[in-house]
Design an enzyme around this catalytic site. Structure first.
Site, PDB file in Angstrom:
ATOM      1  N   ASP A  88     -10.937  -2.687  -3.208  1.00  0.00           N
ATOM      2  CA  ASP A  88      -9.901  -3.273  -4.084  1.00  0.00           C
ATOM      3  C   ASP A  88      -9.713  -2.319  -5.259  1.00  0.00           C
ATOM      4  O   ASP A  88     -10.526  -1.414  -5.492  1.00  0.00           O
ATOM      5  CB  ASP A  88     -10.350  -4.662  -4.584  1.00  0.00           C
ATOM      6  CG  ASP A  88      -9.314  -5.309  -5.500  1.00  0.00           C
ATOM      7  OD1 ASP A  88      -8.108  -5.222  -5.207  1.00  0.00           O
ATOM      8  OD2 ASP A  88      -9.705  -5.883  -6.541  1.00  0.00           O
ATOM      9  N   SER A  89      -8.653  -2.560  -6.018  1.00  0.00           N
ATOM     10  CA  SER A  89      -8.437  -1.781  -7.242  1.00  0.00           C
ATOM     11  C   SER A  89      -9.521  -2.059  -8.277  1.00  0.00           C
ATOM     12  O   SER A  89      -9.691  -1.290  -9.220  1.00  0.00           O
ATOM     13  CB  SER A  89      -7.082  -2.151  -7.840  1.00  0.00           C
ATOM     14  OG  SER A  89      -7.067  -3.536  -8.149  1.00  0.00           O
ATOM     15  N   TYR A  99      -3.359  -1.698 -10.086  1.00  0.00           N
ATOM     16  CA  TYR A  99      -2.470  -1.166  -9.057  1.00  0.00           C
ATOM     17  C   TYR A  99      -1.081  -1.829  -9.144  1.00  0.00           C
ATOM     18  O   TYR A  99      -0.107  -1.264  -8.660  1.00  0.00           O
ATOM     19  CB  TYR A  99      -3.040  -1.458  -7.664  1.00  0.00           C
ATOM     20  CG  TYR A  99      -4.088  -0.487  -7.168  1.00  0.00           C
ATOM     21  CD1 TYR A  99      -4.595   0.539  -7.973  1.00  0.00           C
ATOM     22  CD2 TYR A  99      -4.573  -0.600  -5.867  1.00  0.00           C
ATOM     23  CE1 TYR A  99      -5.554   1.409  -7.483  1.00  0.00           C
ATOM     24  CE2 TYR A  99      -5.523   0.280  -5.369  1.00  0.00           C
ATOM     25  CZ  TYR A  99      -6.017   1.280  -6.186  1.00  0.00           C
ATOM     26  OH  TYR A  99      -6.959   2.141  -5.693  1.00  0.00           O
ATOM     27  N   GLY A 100      -1.056  -3.024  -9.715  1.00  0.00           N
ATOM     28  CA  GLY A 100       0.177  -3.824  -9.698  1.00  0.00           C
ATOM     29  C   GLY A 100       1.391  -3.121 -10.254  1.00  0.00           C
ATOM     30  O   GLY A 100       2.524  -3.404  -9.870  1.00  0.00           O
ATOM     31  N   CYS A 137      -7.094  -6.335  -1.163  1.00  0.00           N
ATOM     32  CA  CYS A 137      -6.138  -6.205  -2.262  1.00  0.00           C
ATOM     33  C   CYS A 137      -4.742  -6.347  -1.667  1.00  0.00           C
ATOM     34  O   CYS A 137      -4.374  -5.589  -0.774  1.00  0.00           O
ATOM     35  CB  CYS A 137      -6.305  -4.826  -2.900  1.00  0.00           C
ATOM     36  SG  CYS A 137      -5.086  -4.430  -4.165  1.00  0.00           S
ATOM     37  N   ASN A 138      -3.998  -7.329  -2.160  1.00  0.00           N
ATOM     38  CA  ASN A 138      -2.638  -7.538  -1.650  1.00  0.00           C
ATOM     39  C   ASN A 138      -1.744  -6.350  -1.972  1.00  0.00           C
ATOM     40  O   ASN A 138      -0.928  -5.927  -1.156  1.00  0.00           O
ATOM     41  CB  ASN A 138      -2.039  -8.798  -2.281  1.00  0.00           C
ATOM     42  CG  ASN A 138      -2.771 -10.060  -1.871  1.00  0.00           C
ATOM     43  OD1 ASN A 138      -2.351 -10.749  -0.962  1.00  0.00           O
ATOM     44  ND2 ASN A 138      -3.879 -10.362  -2.527  1.00  0.00           N
ATOM     45  N   THR A 139      -1.915  -5.802  -3.172  1.00  0.00           N
ATOM     46  CA  THR A 139      -1.039  -4.719  -3.628  1.00  0.00           C
ATOM     47  C   THR A 139      -1.284  -3.452  -2.815  1.00  0.00           C
ATOM     48  O   THR A 139      -0.338  -2.758  -2.427  1.00  0.00           O
ATOM     49  CB  THR A 139      -1.291  -4.444  -5.130  1.00  0.00           C
ATOM     50  OG1 THR A 139      -1.383  -5.692  -5.821  1.00  0.00           O
ATOM     51  CG2 THR A 139      -0.178  -3.610  -5.734  1.00  0.00           C
ATOM     52  N   CYS A 152      -3.096 -12.506  -5.324  1.00  0.00           N
ATOM     53  CA  CYS A 152      -3.829 -11.317  -5.782  1.00  0.00           C
ATOM     54  C   CYS A 152      -5.299 -11.693  -5.726  1.00  0.00           C
ATOM     55  O   CYS A 152      -5.668 -12.809  -6.131  1.00  0.00           O
ATOM     56  CB  CYS A 152      -3.417 -10.968  -7.210  1.00  0.00           C
ATOM     57  SG  CYS A 152      -4.506  -9.797  -8.054  1.00  0.00           S
ATOM     58  N   THR A 153      -6.136 -10.803  -5.221  1.00  0.00           N
ATOM     59  CA  THR A 153      -7.527 -11.185  -4.980  1.00  0.00           C
ATOM     60  C   THR A 153      -8.329 -11.399  -6.270  1.00  0.00           C
ATOM     61  O   THR A 153      -9.426 -11.952  -6.220  1.00  0.00           O
ATOM     62  CB  THR A 153      -8.233 -10.135  -4.102  1.00  0.00           C
ATOM     63  OG1 THR A 153      -8.062  -8.840  -4.691  1.00  0.00           O
ATOM     64  CG2 THR A 153      -7.659 -10.133  -2.706  1.00  0.00           C
ATOM     65  N   HIS A 154      -7.773 -10.970  -7.393  1.00  0.00           N
ATOM     66  CA  HIS A 154      -8.449 -11.269  -8.660  1.00  0.00           C
ATOM     67  C   HIS A 154      -8.338 -12.758  -9.028  1.00  0.00           C
ATOM     68  O   HIS A 154      -9.192 -13.290  -9.732  1.00  0.00           O
ATOM     69  CB  HIS A 154      -7.829 -10.458  -9.805  1.00  0.00           C
ATOM     70  CG  HIS A 154      -8.287  -9.034  -9.863  1.00  0.00           C
ATOM     71  ND1 HIS A 154      -7.897  -8.078  -8.967  1.00  0.00           N
ATOM     72  CD2 HIS A 154      -9.114  -8.405 -10.744  1.00  0.00           C
ATOM     73  CE1 HIS A 154      -8.455  -6.915  -9.286  1.00  0.00           C
ATOM     74  NE2 HIS A 154      -9.195  -7.082 -10.359  1.00  0.00           N
TER      75      HIS A 154
HETATM   76  N1  DGL Z   1      -6.489  -7.327  -6.610  1.00  0.00           N
HETATM   77  C1  DGL Z   1      -5.216  -6.739  -6.360  1.00  0.00           C
HETATM   78  C2  DGL Z   1      -4.358  -7.588  -5.449  1.00  0.00           C
HETATM   79  O1  DGL Z   1      -4.851  -8.355  -4.668  1.00  0.00           O
HETATM   80  C3  DGL Z   1      -4.365  -6.202  -7.470  1.00  0.00           C
HETATM   81  C4  DGL Z   1      -4.917  -5.895  -8.780  1.00  0.00           C
HETATM   82  C5  DGL Z   1      -4.218  -4.786  -9.523  1.00  0.00           C
HETATM   83  O2  DGL Z   1      -3.090  -4.962 -10.019  1.00  0.00           O
HETATM   84  O3  DGL Z   1      -4.835  -3.747  -9.579  1.00  0.00           O
HETATM   85  O4  DGL Z   1      -3.154  -7.491  -5.468  1.00  0.00           O
END
Ligand code: DGL
Length: 264
Positions: free
Chosen positions: A11-12, A43-44, A74-76, A185-187
């Site tokens: 993930d990011s 990453y967003g 990570c979705n992004t 988003c996984t966060h």
């Molecule tokens: N955890 C990431 C996701 O699932 C994105 C976090 C980021 O913006 O870096 O999209």
């Protein structure tokens, strides 16, 4: 590939730990490697080309470690990189993730679904295709959340700043009549305790960590690659501050784990 080879999860930042936890619970015999690209978070707001380049670095690292599978937690990064990585490594079991639009469309009673996600995810063609496919009968309200990931990365999941920002992001969803909110988003699953205080109890929250773990299990099972012996403790790398991740890890990950520097 051998059965007791590790699984690489990426993930990011710390968000993918919410997915790692689901994998750990479903597949306790697997040895897990985790890379947090904290030096380049968020990453967003980054370009897909940049995220693809970072994802390729991490994929190369996991290949060197002999990983038998790769999870983009990570979705992004999934929207930016999964198609290219599948071409790079056609034989490698690779699991990406996307906002859970289909289950949310099935769950909503009000017919209005909210999506909290990064700008990169919400602006992607992959997300538009997901809506075209699964959300034709519901109204979908999307809410990008710039700044939220950075606050979660501090490890303080109850700070006043976090509360204020989150309130600002859920307010438009509630006003629009959403009864189901996708954590895209996984966060964001780390915000569930806070969201439980801030949202009416009737609101359904949906995330995809458990589904990703099930998909990983299916892919490994099909290839006869499920480990059966005793797992090594999970290992962690960050491209950011090793001390910071070591300090916040116990809040986000309930098992032992050593953090090292990821230099790529
Ligand atoms: N955890 C990431 C996701 O699932 C994105 C976090 C980021 O913006 O870096 O999209």
């Amino acid at each position: 590939m051998v059965k007791d080879a590790p699984i690489g999860v990426f993930d990011s930042g710390v968000g993918g730990l919410s997915v790692l936890d689901e994998i750990q619970q479903l597949l306790p015999h697997e040895s897990l490697l985790y890379v947090a690209d904290c030096g380049h978070i968020p990453y967003g707001e980054k370009s897909p080309a940049f995220i693809l380049e970072r994802s390729r670095q991490v994929a190369g690292f996991f290949r060197e470690k002999g990983a038998k599978a790769f999870v983009i937690a990570c979705n992004t990064a999934t929207v930016a990189a999964v198609a290219d990585l599948r071409q790079d490594f056609p034989e490698w079991p690779l699991v990406g993730m996307e906002p859970a639009v289909k289950p949310a469309a099935a769950a909503t009673r009000s017919g209005v679904v909210g999506v909290l996600a990064t700008t990169g995810t919400l602006q992607s063609a992959k997300f538009a295709a997901l809506l075209d496919r699964f959300a034709t009968d519901v109204r979908v309200i999307t809410q990008p959340c710039p700044g939220l990931v950075e606050l979660i990365e501090t490890g303080d999941l109850n700070s006043p700043a976090l509360r204020v920002m989150l309130q600002g992001y859920i307010e438009p969803l509630l006003s629009a009549g959403c009864d189901t909110i996708i954590l895209g988003c996984t966060h964001y699953p780390f915000l569930k305790p806070l969201l439980a205080q801030m949202l009416p109890p009737s609101i359904i929250l949906i995330d995809t960590g458990a589904a990703v773990a099930r998909q990983l299990k299916r892919l490994l099972g099909e290839r006869d690659l499920l480990a059966a012996g005793e797992a090594e403790p999970a290992q962690f790398w960050t491209s950011g501050d090793v001390c910071h991740l070591s300090n916040i890890l116990p809040t986000l990950w309930k098992y032992p784990g050593v953090v090292r520097s990821f230099g790529a």
